[in-house]
Design a protein around this motif. Structure first.
Motif, mmCIF file in Angstrom:
data_model
loop_
_atom_site.group_PDB
_atom_site.id
_atom_site.type_symbol
_atom_site.label_atom_id
_atom_site.label_comp_id
_atom_site.label_asym_id
_atom_site.label_seq_id
_atom_site.Cartn_x
_atom_site.Cartn_y
_atom_site.Cartn_z
ATOM 1 N N UNK A 63 6.475 13.920 -3.754
ATOM 2 C CA UNK A 63 6.164 15.068 -2.898
ATOM 3 C C UNK A 63 7.036 16.273 -3.249
ATOM 4 N N UNK A 64 8.282 16.025 -3.590
ATOM 5 C CA UNK A 64 9.149 17.132 -4.000
ATOM 6 C C UNK A 64 8.649 17.764 -5.293
ATOM 7 N N UNK A 80 3.940 7.616 -10.830
ATOM 8 C CA UNK A 80 4.433 7.046 -12.075
ATOM 9 C C UNK A 80 5.037 8.108 -12.997
ATOM 10 N N UNK A 81 4.938 9.378 -12.577
ATOM 11 C CA UNK A 81 5.462 10.479 -13.390
ATOM 12 C C UNK A 81 6.807 10.992 -12.887
ATOM 13 N N UNK A 82 7.321 10.372 -11.834
ATOM 14 C CA UNK A 82 8.620 10.773 -11.284
ATOM 15 C C UNK A 82 9.555 9.565 -11.302
ATOM 16 N N UNK A 83 10.828 9.815 -10.998
ATOM 17 C CA UNK A 83 11.831 8.746 -11.111
ATOM 18 C C UNK A 83 11.554 7.573 -10.189
ATOM 19 N N UNK A 98 0.849 -1.196 0.000
ATOM 20 C CA UNK A 98 0.000 0.000 0.000
ATOM 21 C C UNK A 98 0.886 1.250 0.000
ATOM 22 N N UNK A 99 0.581 2.154 -0.895
ATOM 23 C CA UNK A 99 1.341 3.397 -1.009
ATOM 24 C C UNK A 99 2.368 3.372 -2.124
ATOM 25 N N UNK A 100 2.670 2.182 -2.656
ATOM 26 C CA UNK A 100 3.641 2.067 -3.746
ATOM 27 C C UNK A 100 2.948 2.261 -5.087
ATOM 28 N N UNK A 101 3.730 2.593 -6.120
ATOM 29 C CA UNK A 101 3.159 2.662 -7.463
ATOM 30 C C UNK A 101 2.883 1.251 -7.963
ATOM 31 N N UNK A 102 1.956 1.145 -8.908
ATOM 32 C CA UNK A 102 1.623 -0.170 -9.458
ATOM 33 C C UNK A 102 2.799 -0.824 -10.185
ATOM 34 N N UNK A 103 3.570 -0.098 -11.013
ATOM 35 C CA UNK A 103 4.706 -0.752 -11.664
ATOM 36 C C UNK A 103 5.712 -1.330 -10.667
ATOM 37 N N UNK A 104 5.972 -0.584 -9.589
ATOM 38 C CA UNK A 104 6.911 -1.088 -8.586
ATOM 39 C C UNK A 104 6.323 -2.286 -7.842
#
Length: 223
Positions: A148-149, A136-139, A44-50
């Motif tokens: 967040x940054x 999914x839009x950040x590194x 929970x909280x992770x991106x789907x690809x990861x």
């Protein structure tokens, strides 16, 4: 001075974790594997690809992560459109309070951009947010601070002057890594989440202290 308020989305704006768990369990079955909800809670909280990259490795799934993601996203959007869901109680009033105080608000979510868009359109609140950023839009996704940054950058705010609302251990870790203060929201539907690193923990959105208390609790004044 508090310069921006940044919301996670799943489990904070929308009580969507039950939907996510249901679709993810179905996705695993579709690809010929079994997993329990308790096992899914650690993602929970992770991106789907990861998340699916790890699951594919741990459960030796033969299909590509791209195929799994495509099936999962289509299933989730279909389920979301069909579900009679409303924003989590108190969220709309809280967003309105920020608007009255002229504090810009944004979203930093691990969900894919397509799902975020569907949620905001469903609730009619897309125009309330000055920025919307997907992990999914950040590194790197949560628990890395990137999302967040990026949100702080788009909001024109210093990270140390941002306040975050999160419901997951990965999300809180991301906010803290970004140098931000964080409120942990206890959502039972998000599973057994360790919120201990949050600066404040609440069980209802309405329990977030009034703005006069921000400086005392978070070290952030409003002026």
């Amino acid at each position: 001075m508090l310069e921006a308020f940044i919301f996670d989305m799943d489990g904070v704006i929308i009580d969507s974790e039950p939907l996510h768990f249901e679709v993810d369990l179905d996705t695993m079955k579709y690809y010929g594997a079994e997993i329990t909800q308790k096992e899914l809670e650690k993602y929970v909280g992770m991106t789907n690809p990861e998340m699916w990259g790890l699951i594919k490795q741990d459960y030796s799934l033969s299909h590509s992560v791209e195929d799994i993601l495509r099936y999962q996203l289509e299933s989730k959007i279909k389920a979301l459109r069909a579900a009679p869901m409303e924003p989590i109680q108190g969220i709309k009033n809280f967003i309105e309070e920020m608007k009255q105080l002229k504090i810009p608000v944004g979203i930093a979510s691990s969900s894919p951009p397509e799902f975020i868009k569907e949620v905001l359109l469903k609730f009619g609140i897309a125009e309330e947010f000055r920025c919307v950023v997907s992990g999914e839009e950040v590194a790197k996704g949560k628990p890395a601070p990137d999302v967040y940054l990026k949100a702080a950058e788009l909001l024109g705010a210093e990270p140390g002057r941002c306040l975050v609302l999160e419901d997951s251990a990965h999300g809180i870790a991301a906010a803290k890594a970004a140098g931000m203060k964080c409120i942990g929201y206890i959502n039972a539907n998000s599973g057994n989440q360790d919120l201990s690193r949050a600066d404040l923990i609440v069980s209802r959105i309405q329990d977030i202290p009034c703005t006069r208390a921000y400086e005392h609790i978070y070290g952030l004044s409003l002026i």
